[in-house]
Write an enzyme that holds these catalytic residues in place. Structure first.
Site: not given
Length: 308
Positions: A14, A90, A168
């Site tokens: 990510i 997040k 997720d």
């Protein structure tokens, strides 16, 4: 304004796909170093942990924490205690109580804490929120379906407690819904489909109702192949709003009002810099609360084993 020196905690997929390009495109930020015991970024000083990074780079003012959720609390707490501003990828923590403790600590330390719900920075979200602001909502349908093998290859943590499984990505949908819908909504039924060899759901079906009686349904699935689905459809007073492609495409009554490329993380980092500049924090726990409610209130159904 001088550039804010930033440290990245985590250097995985990510970070490489989203965080690094966004930081490079944000003039007010300067990436100073990374901390990750297993990975590094070419051309950027890398360290084993946050303590080593901050000791070597005392000029770092802020950190962005992109580790698996179960590792975030202690890392964020160390950063806040040392007077650093913190961005949390997040979800902001593995539990609600962890996040609440970090909020209190950030207030005590008078530094910025930002729960970075990146999907809220999709180009159609603000327009959808404005259009829905004073309307009666009749019905909401959320479909968030993607292929876990594409988006989380080899990431075993996502199937463990705290990894959240299909929530997720599903929490991204909930972060948009809680931002654009004018009234709060509450869980009434949930079915979680959990493979027999893991601890987190691969699919979930949720039913909510808002304070005005409108039905809100959500269908999350990690097993979708081919085209991916990230859609929210709202019926309101005889009109329809569709926010699709993760919030990049907005249609009202089948008229396309917006269709743009995703640049969520660039908006996210610009907002983080603005929060630091103005001495504010922003930590909305509503999306995480809905996920916690689903685990607390949901019916669990065992499905076939997940084999990557």
């Amino acid at each position: 304004m001088s550039r804010i020196k930033l440290g990245l905690i985590g250097a995985g997929k990510i970070v490489r796909d989203q965080h690094l390009p966004a930081i490079q495109q944000t003039p007010v930020l300067q990436l100073a170093a990374t901390a990750d015991p297993y990975a590094s970024i070419e051309g950027v000083p890398g360290f084993q942990d946050i303590e080593a990074m901050l000791n070597a780079h005392p000029d770092i003012e802020a950190v962005s924490i992109c580790t698996p959720t179960t590792l975030r609390f202690e890392t964020a707490r160390a950063a806040l205690l040392s007077g650093h501003h913190v961005l949390l990828e997040k979800p902001p923590g593995a539990t609600l109580s962890e996040v609440e403790a970090l909020i209190e600590l950030a207030n005590q330390q008078r530094v910025t804490l930002f729960a970075a719900w990146h999907s809220r920075f999709a180009p159609g979200v603000a327009l959808a929120k404005a259009w829905l602001a004073n309307r009666r909502i009749d019905r909401v349908q959320i479909e968030w379906k993607e292929d876990v093998r594409v988006w989380h290859p080899g990431q075993a943590w996502i199937w463990q407690p705290g990894g959240m499984g299909v929530f997720d990505p599903g929490i991204n949908a909930l972060s948009i819904a809680t931002a654009i819908l004018p009234a709060p909504f509450f869980l009434r039924h949930a079915r979680l489909r959990i493979p027999e060899n893991v601890q987190a759901p691969i699919a979930a079906e949720l039913s909510f109702v808002d304070t005005q009686g409108a039905a809100v349904s959500a269908d999350f699935d990690f097993r979708q192949t081919g085209a991916q689905t990230w859609d929210i459809h709202v019926e309101s007073e005889g009109h329809s709003l569709s926010l699709t492609q993760g919030g990049c495409r907005l249609m009202i009554d089948e008229e396309v009002l917006l269709d743009e490329q995703e640049q969520e993380y660039r908006g996210l980092y610009n907002h983080f810099a603005e929060l630091i500049k103005t001495g504010r924090s922003e930590v909305d726990i509503a999306p995480l609360r809905h996920v916690a409610d689903a685990f607390l209130y949901g019916y669990r159904e065992t499905t076939e084993a997940f084999i990557e």
